[in-house]
Design a protein around this motif. Structure first.
Motif, PDB file in Angstrom:
ATOM      1  N   SER A 117      -6.607  18.022  -5.296  1.00 55.97           N
ATOM      2  CA  SER A 117      -7.454  18.583  -4.244  1.00 55.97           C
ATOM      3  C   SER A 117      -7.908  17.505  -3.266  1.00 55.97           C
ATOM      4  CB  SER A 117      -8.659  19.293  -4.865  1.00 55.97           C
ATOM      5  OG  SER A 117      -9.393  18.402  -5.704  1.00 55.97           O
ATOM      6  N   GLU A 118      -7.917  16.230  -3.719  1.00 54.77           N
ATOM      7  CA  GLU A 118      -8.315  15.140  -2.841  1.00 54.77           C
ATOM      8  C   GLU A 118      -7.348  14.942  -1.684  1.00 54.77           C
ATOM      9  OE1 GLU A 118      -8.024  14.945  -6.081  1.00 54.77           O
ATOM     10  OE2 GLU A 118     -10.049  14.550  -6.842  1.00 54.77           O
ATOM     11  N   TRP A 119      -6.162  15.523  -1.790  1.00 57.44           N
ATOM     12  CA  TRP A 119      -5.186  15.387  -0.714  1.00 57.44           C
ATOM     13  C   TRP A 119      -5.423  16.356   0.431  1.00 57.44           C
ATOM     14  CZ3 TRP A 119       0.115  14.889  -3.692  1.00 57.44           C
ATOM     15  CH2 TRP A 119       0.140  13.650  -4.359  1.00 57.44           C
ATOM     16  N   GLN A 120      -6.328  17.281   0.290  1.00 61.61           N
ATOM     17  CA  GLN A 120      -6.602  18.204   1.383  1.00 61.61           C
ATOM     18  C   GLN A 120      -7.032  17.420   2.615  1.00 61.61           C
ATOM     19  OE1 GLN A 120      -9.330  21.158  -0.350  1.00 61.61           O
ATOM     20  NE2 GLN A 120      -7.717  22.659  -0.009  1.00 61.61           N
ATOM     21  N   GLY A 121      -6.486  17.785   3.756  1.00 63.39           N
ATOM     22  CA  GLY A 121      -6.741  17.048   4.979  1.00 63.39           C
ATOM     23  C   GLY A 121      -5.679  16.020   5.284  1.00 63.39           C
ATOM     24  N   LYS A 122      -4.797  15.749   4.313  1.00 62.03           N
ATOM     25  CA  LYS A 122      -3.667  14.848   4.530  1.00 62.03           C
ATOM     26  C   LYS A 122      -2.439  15.661   4.937  1.00 62.03           C
ATOM     27  CE  LYS A 122      -5.900  11.190   2.908  1.00 62.03           C
ATOM     28  NZ  LYS A 122      -6.248  10.025   3.770  1.00 62.03           N
ATOM     29  N   ARG A 123      -1.415  14.956   5.380  1.00 64.56           N
ATOM     30  CA  ARG A 123      -0.124  15.570   5.639  1.00 64.56           C
ATOM     31  C   ARG A 123       0.824  15.170   4.521  1.00 64.56           C
ATOM     32  NH1 ARG A 123      -0.914  19.595   8.722  1.00 64.56           N
ATOM     33  NH2 ARG A 123       1.354  19.749   8.924  1.00 64.56           N
ATOM     34  N   LEU A 124       1.548  16.142   3.962  1.00 67.18           N
ATOM     35  CA  LEU A 124       2.493  15.893   2.881  1.00 67.18           C
ATOM     36  C   LEU A 124       3.909  16.055   3.425  1.00 67.18           C
ATOM     37  CD1 LEU A 124      -0.121  16.153   1.243  1.00 67.18           C
ATOM     38  CD2 LEU A 124       1.177  17.395  -0.497  1.00 67.18           C
ATOM     39  N   ILE A 125       4.673  14.973   3.337  1.00 61.44           N
ATOM     40  CA  ILE A 125       6.019  14.937   3.889  1.00 61.44           C
ATOM     41  C   ILE A 125       7.000  14.624   2.764  1.00 61.44           C
ATOM     42  CG2 ILE A 125       7.500  13.993   5.685  1.00 61.44           C
ATOM     43  CD1 ILE A 125       4.935  15.189   6.800  1.00 61.44           C
ATOM     44  N   LEU A 126       8.032  15.444   2.630  1.00 62.48           N
ATOM     45  CA  LEU A 126       9.123  15.150   1.698  1.00 62.48           C
ATOM     46  C   LEU A 126      10.247  14.481   2.477  1.00 62.48           C
ATOM     47  CD1 LEU A 126       9.704  18.163  -0.736  1.00 62.48           C
ATOM     48  CD2 LEU A 126       9.039  15.834  -1.323  1.00 62.48           C
ATOM     49  N   VAL A 201      14.440  10.821  -3.320  1.00 60.99           N
ATOM     50  CA  VAL A 201      13.505  11.683  -2.598  1.00 60.99           C
ATOM     51  C   VAL A 201      12.109  11.083  -2.756  1.00 60.99           C
ATOM     52  CG1 VAL A 201      12.488  13.991  -2.427  1.00 60.99           C
ATOM     53  CG2 VAL A 201      14.923  13.740  -2.941  1.00 60.99           C
ATOM     54  N   THR A 202      11.329  11.089  -1.689  1.00 61.98           N
ATOM     55  CA  THR A 202       9.997  10.504  -1.699  1.00 61.98           C
ATOM     56  C   THR A 202       8.996  11.492  -1.125  1.00 61.98           C
ATOM     57  OG1 THR A 202      10.947   8.295  -1.358  1.00 61.98           O
ATOM     58  CG2 THR A 202       8.589   8.555  -0.930  1.00 61.98           C
ATOM     59  N   LEU A 203       7.842  11.609  -1.774  1.00 58.63           N
ATOM     60  CA  LEU A 203       6.733  12.392  -1.233  1.00 58.63           C
ATOM     61  C   LEU A 203       5.786  11.430  -0.533  1.00 58.63           C
ATOM     62  CD1 LEU A 203       5.126  15.014  -0.890  1.00 58.63           C
ATOM     63  CD2 LEU A 203       4.047  14.548  -3.108  1.00 58.63           C
ATOM     64  N   GLU A 204       5.606  11.629   0.761  1.00 55.97           N
ATOM     65  CA  GLU A 204       4.725  10.781   1.552  1.00 55.97           C
ATOM     66  C   GLU A 204       3.414  11.523   1.806  1.00 55.97           C
ATOM     67  OE1 GLU A 204       6.955  10.051   5.061  1.00 55.97           O
ATOM     68  OE2 GLU A 204       8.387   8.710   4.095  1.00 55.97           O
ATOM     69  N   VAL A 205       2.309  10.879   1.463  1.00 58.70           N
ATOM     70  CA  VAL A 205       0.978  11.426   1.711  1.00 58.70           C
ATOM     71  C   VAL A 205       0.367  10.621   2.846  1.00 58.70           C
ATOM     72  CG1 VAL A 205      -1.258  12.016   0.701  1.00 58.70           C
ATOM     73  CG2 VAL A 205       0.805  12.044  -0.731  1.00 58.70           C
ATOM     74  N   LYS A 206       0.131  11.273   3.978  1.00 58.98           N
ATOM     75  CA  LYS A 206      -0.266  10.560   5.182  1.00 58.98           C
ATOM     76  C   LYS A 206      -1.585  11.094   5.727  1.00 58.98           C
ATOM     77  CE  LYS A 206       4.462   9.597   6.737  1.00 58.98           C
ATOM     78  NZ  LYS A 206       4.307   8.135   6.771  1.00 58.98           N
ATOM     79  N   ASP A 207      -2.227  10.262   6.531  1.00 64.61           N
ATOM     80  CA  ASP A 207      -3.367  10.738   7.296  1.00 64.61           C
ATOM     81  C   ASP A 207      -2.891  11.788   8.296  1.00 64.61           C
ATOM     82  OD1 ASP A 207      -5.353   9.235   6.089  1.00 64.61           O
ATOM     83  OD2 ASP A 207      -5.001   7.501   7.383  1.00 64.61           O
ATOM     84  N   PRO A 208      -3.792  12.677   8.738  1.00 65.03           N
ATOM     85  CA  PRO A 208      -3.377  13.721   9.695  1.00 65.03           C
ATOM     86  C   PRO A 208      -2.760  13.140  10.965  1.00 65.03           C
ATOM     87  CG  PRO A 208      -5.558  14.199   8.831  1.00 65.03           C
ATOM     88  CD  PRO A 208      -5.208  12.815   8.358  1.00 65.03           C
ATOM     89  N   GLU A 209      -3.263  11.988  11.395  1.00 61.92           N
ATOM     90  CA  GLU A 209      -2.713  11.316  12.563  1.00 61.92           C
ATOM     91  C   GLU A 209      -1.888  10.138  12.080  1.00 61.92           C
ATOM     92  OE1 GLU A 209      -6.093  10.291  14.838  1.00 61.92           O
ATOM     93  OE2 GLU A 209      -6.339  12.293  15.709  1.00 61.92           O
ATOM     94  N   TYR A 210      -0.601  10.196  12.296  1.00 55.33           N
ATOM     95  CA  TYR A 210       0.265   9.130  11.809  1.00 55.33           C
ATOM     96  C   TYR A 210       1.425   8.925  12.780  1.00 55.33           C
ATOM     97  CZ  TYR A 210       3.472  12.816  10.212  1.00 55.33           C
ATOM     98  OH  TYR A 210       4.321  13.888  10.166  1.00 55.33           O
TER      99      TYR A 210
END
Length: 282
Positions: A117-126, A201-210
């Motif tokens: 749940s801490e990832w809410q607000g992030k962008r998740l990119i595969l 394959v990589t899961l990238e967890v990013k800030d909303p602005e990246y």
């Protein structure tokens, strides 16, 4: 006594003991550890209270290679699927007998994962480094991406389909058959192309602005054309020479830049320069 300081993390790999930071002052040792996505503190001697300000302005790259299911028939489902680890080939063939039809199929890959749940607000990119040859990606049953070409990497934004705080399922429908519309097919092919999720394959967890992508082209010996794809409103670019000196700067996402002090590359003097791109806030 109150100890207050700021720790700034620019980038961290996600692993069971992702990062450990130590702060020393006189006889006091403070240990800060990020462990399994939790923050752990240990204070040794001297202080009875700590105030921490954590600025987490970094990207997490999570290896997404373990725990996949594979089926040679995507439409048949995953009830009889086998467990595989990436990189993976759709089917192995013997050295003494070669028939490209043996590895041509519409196969499927599936992986489940939990998004904290801490990832809410992030962008998740595969990010898929190689999927041969026609890939359709689903997250929790919703189509989130498509890519046709087994020799180029691609990324899929799954944020809007993710169940934060719960389990998620990634499905990849992968057509490994030859198609005239998909490179490298369409002309003479004198080698086997195989099929499957044959790279990582990589899961990238990013800030909303990246910063998503940076394209730099030479328009002359000392002139550059720069194009930046980013969610950030403001972006700054520095051109840095081999000694670390900034020799040109500009702001914006699309611009022409002159670098008169750039040292040209040659065999005798193989000078390299670095483009440092920063997302600006406020």
């Amino acid at each position: 006594m109150l100890l207050s300081f700021v720790i700034e993390i620019h980038r961290a790999k996600y692993s069971p003991n992702a990062a450990v930071y130590r702060y020393h002052q006189t006889n006091t040792l403070l240990t800060l550890a990020i462990y399994q996505n939790q923050l752990h503190l240990a204070l040794h001697r001297g202080y009875d209270k700590i105030t921490l300000k954590i600025r987490r302005s970094y990207d997490m790259d999570i290896a997404f290679n373990n725990g996949w299911l594979f089926t040679e028939d995507y439409d048949a489902g995953f009830d009889k699927a086998s467990s595989v680890r990436l990189p993976h080939t759709a089917r192995e063939i013997p050295y003494n007998y070669i028939d490209c039809r043996d590895y041509q199929m519409v196969c499927g890959y599936r992986k489940s994962f939990t998004a904290p749940s801490e990832w809410q607000g992030k962008r998740l990119i595969l990010r898929f480094d190689g999927a041969a040859h026609e890939a359709t990606v689903f997250c929790n049953g919703t189509r989130v991406g498509y890519h046709a070409c087994g020799y180029t990497a691609f990324s899929v934004d799954i944020t809007d389909s993710v169940n934060f705080g719960g389990e998620n399922i990634i499905d990849v429908r992968l057509d490994t058959r030859e198609s005239l519309n998909i490179p490298p097919f369409g002309f003479v092919i004198d080698y086997l192309c195989y099929g499957g999720l044959y790279r990582e394959v990589t899961l990238e967890v990013k800030d909303p602005e990246y910063i998503k992508e940076v394209l730099i082209e030479n328009t002359g010996l000392h002139e550059l054309r720069v194009r930046i794809e980013s969610e950030c409103e403001s972006v700054a670019t520095d051109i840095v020479d081999g000694s670390g000196k900034v020799i040109a700067s500009a702001c914006g996402k699309a611009f022409e830049l002159s670098v008169p002090n750039a040292q040209l590359w040659s065999l005798d003097s193989p000078a390299l320069h670095t483009a440092r791109v920063r997302a600006m806030r406020g």
